[in-house]
Structure formats: C-alpha cells, structure tokens
Design a protein around this motif. Structure first.
Motif: not given
Length: 156
Positions: A92-93, A89, A58
């Motif tokens: 999330d990865d 973010s 990201s």
C-alpha cells in the motif's frame, strides 16, 4: 564505479544513479541496492529517526522486527524494471509512493504460496536520476528507513 555505499539522501541518489549507469554500460542483468543491516534494525519504530511516525511508513510485523535472520530491504533494477519484495501493508505504501512518479507503474505482483509477502515488478522507464529518486523514496517511505540510513550497491 568507485564507491559502493552512501548515507545521506543526495549521496544515496547519486550512488543509485551511478550504479544504474554502470549496470547499463556493462550490460549486466541487474543492479541491486540494499539498506544497511544495522539501519534496518533502526527502522522498526523505536522512536528514533527511523520511527514510523517520522517517516510515515507502516508498522512492520512484530515477528519480523524480532527475527534476527531478517534480511535488510533490497531493490533490484534491470531492463527498466524495479524488482522488490514487500509485505501487504508495504505494498500500500509502495502504491502511494509510485503515485508521485507517473513514469513508474506496477507491472506484476506475485504472491508466492511458500513465502509471506509479495514480489512486485515496477516499470521504471526513466533516466537514472529519476529512478534513483524513486528508489530512495521507496527505502524511506515503504521500508521505513531513517533519513541517514546507509545504502549499499550489492551488485552491478
């Protein structure tokens, strides 16, 4: 351990596994892995090997990328647990990467009021080679490091 850095995927995984084994043999509190500070600057998406389009990572905050005081990404391993800081973010990865490592699961997510981002603790009850594979993937896919980034063992 006789070496403390590596810059190819196979050598980094070997380095991480050796550091985990040394950490366990010494009974130290943890082993710390860091991306090279110069490599972190390349991971901000300038279109070179470290670009998000090539790694799937990201975007980092523009403010983070421009901050000369930003520390390179790090991951600690101790007592079967990976400990790392990341942005929302990047979290999330991280969840996506961990989905490919069934023996690893998020135990705790802390969102300190005085800091941006989150601290994540991940159970990593696996052999050193499997932990090393996961650590390398986290550096590449969560922190956006390019394939030939240099990693350091900062503490064992």
């Amino acid at each position: 351990m006789t070496r403390f850095d590596a810059a190819t995927p196979a050598e980094r995984r070997k380095l991480f596994a050796e550091a985990i084994a040394a950490h366990r043999e010494r009974g130290s509190p943890f082993a710390t892995f860091e991306a090279d500070a110069d490599a972190s600057a390349l991971a901000t998406g300038d279109g070179s090997d470290g670009s998000e389009a090539e790694t799937g990572a990201s975007d980092r905050d523009d403010a983070e990328a421009d901050d000369p005081e930003e520390l390179p990404p790090w991951i600690q391993f101790g007592d079967g647990v990976l400990n790392l800081d990341c942005t929302e973010s990047e979290l999330d990865d991280l969840k996506s990467v961990l989905g490919e490592f069934p023996a690893f699961k998020i135990d705790d997510i802390t969102r300190p009021e005085e800091a941006e981002g989150v601290n994540v603790r991940v159970s990593a009850l696996a052999d050193p080679n499997r932990v090393a594979q996961c650590v390398d993937r986290v550096f590449r896919e969560v922190y956006g490091q390019h394939e030939s980034f240099r990693a350091w063992v900062a503490a064992v």
